[in-house]
Design a protein around this motif. Structure first.
Motif, PDB file in Angstrom:
ATOM      1  N   ARG B  67       0.825  -1.211   0.000  1.00 39.68           N
ATOM      2  CA  ARG B  67       0.000   0.000   0.000  1.00 39.68           C
ATOM      3  C   ARG B  67       0.859   1.261   0.000  1.00 39.68           C
ATOM      4  O   ARG B  67       0.509   2.255  -0.630  1.00 39.68           O
ATOM      5  CB  ARG B  67      -0.949  -0.027   1.186  1.00 39.68           C
ATOM      6  N   ILE B  68       1.983   1.198   0.715  1.00 40.24           N
ATOM      7  CA  ILE B  68       2.870   2.379   0.749  1.00 40.24           C
ATOM      8  C   ILE B  68       3.422   2.662  -0.652  1.00 40.24           C
ATOM      9  O   ILE B  68       3.540   3.814  -1.055  1.00 40.24           O
ATOM     10  CB  ILE B  68       4.018   2.185   1.778  1.00 40.24           C
ATOM     11  N   VAL B  69       3.731   1.616  -1.399  1.00 45.40           N
ATOM     12  CA  VAL B  69       4.293   1.849  -2.737  1.00 45.40           C
ATOM     13  C   VAL B  69       3.233   2.247  -3.762  1.00 45.40           C
ATOM     14  O   VAL B  69       3.570   2.687  -4.861  1.00 45.40           O
ATOM     15  CB  VAL B  69       5.099   0.622  -3.271  1.00 45.40           C
ATOM     16  N   GLY B 100      12.328   2.665  -0.039  1.00 49.04           N
ATOM     17  CA  GLY B 100      12.925   3.937  -0.425  1.00 49.04           C
ATOM     18  C   GLY B 100      13.828   3.730  -1.628  1.00 49.04           C
ATOM     19  O   GLY B 100      14.144   2.604  -1.990  1.00 49.04           O
ATOM     20  N   ASP B 101      14.209   4.831  -2.254  1.00 54.90           N
ATOM     21  CA  ASP B 101      15.189   4.772  -3.330  1.00 54.90           C
ATOM     22  C   ASP B 101      16.562   4.894  -2.654  1.00 54.90           C
ATOM     23  O   ASP B 101      16.860   5.914  -2.049  1.00 54.90           O
ATOM     24  CB  ASP B 101      14.957   5.942  -4.295  1.00 54.90           C
ATOM     25  N   SER B 116      10.690   4.901  -3.684  1.00 49.25           N
ATOM     26  CA  SER B 116      10.406   4.206  -4.936  1.00 49.25           C
ATOM     27  C   SER B 116       9.067   4.717  -5.480  1.00 49.25           C
ATOM     28  O   SER B 116       8.864   4.783  -6.677  1.00 49.25           O
ATOM     29  CB  SER B 116      10.385   2.690  -4.716  1.00 49.25           C
ATOM     30  N   ASN B 117       8.154   5.100  -4.579  1.00 45.14           N
ATOM     31  CA  ASN B 117       6.895   5.729  -4.964  1.00 45.14           C
ATOM     32  C   ASN B 117       7.123   7.237  -5.036  1.00 45.14           C
ATOM     33  O   ASN B 117       6.971   7.961  -4.068  1.00 45.14           O
ATOM     34  CB  ASN B 117       5.818   5.387  -3.927  1.00 45.14           C
ATOM     35  N   LYS B 118       7.491   7.706  -6.222  1.00 47.33           N
ATOM     36  CA  LYS B 118       7.901   9.107  -6.358  1.00 47.33           C
ATOM     37  C   LYS B 118       6.746  10.091  -6.284  1.00 47.33           C
ATOM     38  O   LYS B 118       6.933  11.277  -6.071  1.00 47.33           O
ATOM     39  CB  LYS B 118       8.675   9.305  -7.665  1.00 47.33           C
ATOM     40  N   MET B 150      13.227  12.201   1.883  1.00 51.25           N
ATOM     41  CA  MET B 150      12.426  11.317   1.029  1.00 51.25           C
ATOM     42  C   MET B 150      12.105  11.974  -0.313  1.00 51.25           C
ATOM     43  O   MET B 150      11.572  11.318  -1.207  1.00 51.25           O
ATOM     44  CB  MET B 150      11.116  10.947   1.739  1.00 51.25           C
ATOM     45  N   ASN B 151      12.422  13.264  -0.414  1.00 53.18           N
ATOM     46  CA  ASN B 151      12.179  14.032  -1.636  1.00 53.18           C
ATOM     47  C   ASN B 151      10.724  13.944  -2.091  1.00 53.18           C
ATOM     48  O   ASN B 151      10.431  13.608  -3.243  1.00 53.18           O
ATOM     49  CB  ASN B 151      13.141  13.567  -2.750  1.00 53.18           C
TER      50      ASN B 151
END
Lengths: 213, 178
Positions: B67-69, B100-101, B116-118, B150-151
């Motif tokens: 869900r977070i992604v 995260g990335d 990863s979820n920008k 986290m940008n």
């Protein structure tokens, strides 16, 4: 100062990481009992050791801008239990980013805990680019010429029971300039990408949870 | 989808927020971190190598990762604890490193990471009784730092433990409007 009343708490799950290395450096000068925060089970015993200590020194890594969850659990438990009587508390936090502001919340959190629970906040030390040391001595730090004397001065403040000023760690860690920022981000990225590729993954690929769940 | 992860052990702000979103017709998933079995991150770094992008700890965090992604907005609701979030919420935050990335980027002249979820918008709602100025400032700073590293975009809110529906509606509205 009675050495048995000095309690050094390492909040990192890693026993040989930078947090433990820094704490060992303090212990070498001042003595005391070093404890690794238990990663499971009750924290009551540790809280009672904190109550009996005269000086508490906490060292940990920076996870998403402050100390790891386990330390928050310890502070919550200690606050719930209460019974502190002016114990001196110092904090050390280290992280990968070369900026003070990235890691600052860790020390703020300890100070607020101390204020609310009748402990005496004595200041702390923030170490940027600490993660890259991976437990190696502070003498291997990128800014060793400035950082080593500053940290050793911090240790002297602890030994003499004095408050350590924030300027001590701020003055020796100025943010990198434009070129260094560029080179630094490229170097760090190439290190993580190399590791990801070594295990056969594409860093550009969608996250595992997007394609598998 | 809007994802709410709340610590309900000291107040039901998370539940009220969910109701507010639902009343606005927003699709929302809500989890109570204090009732889930979530273990702390042990810094094994498997997510940065051997199992890239995936956490190997087999607990309830595995329900949250997918869900977070995918979510558009992540809302962490927590009692304010020493100017930060509670243990229950901090465990979730620490474990988010897995999605995260891990690479480094430059933003506003500083090195940052990313998610990863920008598209993620990241919110924190802190609550408590008589929260001091110092604690409020620290809480807002923590969110700001999270946002930088986290940008992502987003905002932090602070409310009373006994905040009523109306007060929470205003927060929900602000999150939806962004």
């Amino acid at each position: 100062m009675n050495k048995s009343e000095i309690l050094l708490i390492c909040t990192s799950p890693r026993r040989k990481g930078t947090s433990a290395m820094l704490l060992e450096r303090v212990r070498a000068a001042i003595g005391g009992k070093m404890i690794f925060l238990p990663q499971s089970g009750s924290l009551n015993e540790l809280v009672s050791e904190m109550q009996q200590a005269e000086t508490i020194i906490i060292s940990g890594p920076c996870y998403i801008n402050t100390y790891p969850a386990k330390l928050i659990e310890l502070l919550e438990t200690a606050s719930f239990t209460g019974g502190f009587s002016g114990q001196k508390i110092y904090g050390i936090i280290n992280g990968g980013m070369p900026y003070i502001h990235t890691h600052k919340h860790g020390l703020t959190c300890l100070e607020l805990f101390a204020d609310k629970n009748n402990l005496s906040w004595q200041g702390g030390f923030i170490l940027g680019v600490g993660a890259m040391l991976d437990g190696k001595p502070l003498e291997k730090h990128m800014s060793r010429r400035k950082v080593v004397p500053a940290f050793d001065q911090f240790v002297r403040y602890i030994t003499s029971g004095k408050q350590s000023p924030d300027s001590l760690y701020i003055d020796v860690q100025s943010p990198p300039g434009k070129l260094m920022t560029y080179l630094f981000s490229k170097l760090l990225s190439s290190m993580v990408v190399k590791r990801i590729k070594k295990y056969g993954y594409d860093p550009e690929a969608p996250n595992w949870y997007l394609s598998n769940r | 989808m809007t994802l709410i992860i709340s610590d309900n052990s000291k107040g039901n702000i998370g539940m009220i927020l969910k109701e507010s979103f639902c009343a606005m017709g927003i699709q929302v998933a809500h989890f109570a971190a204090d009732t889930l079995n979530i273990k702390p991150c042990v810094s094994c770094n498997s997510c940065g190598g051997k199992t890239y992008g995936r956490c190997v700890i087999p607990d309830d965090m595995q329900q949250l990762y997918p869900r977070i992604v995918r979510c558009q907005a992540l809302v962490l609701v927590s009692p304010i604890v020493f100017g930060g979030v509670s243990y229950h919420i901090k465990k979730v935050m620490d474990r988010m490193a897995a999605v995260g990335d891990p690479r480094y980027w430059i933003k506003d002249g500083e090195i940052v990471k990313g998610m990863s979820n920008k598209e993620l918008r990241y919110y924190m709602v802190g609550f408590g009784d008589n929260i001091s100025e110092a604690e409020q400032t620290a809480f807002l700073c923590l969110h700001k730092e999270n946002q930088i590293i986290m940008n992502v975009s987003g905002k932090a809110f602070i409310c009373d433990s006994l905040a009523d529906k109306q007060a929470i509606n205003i927060i929900a509205r602000e999150i939806v409007d962004e």
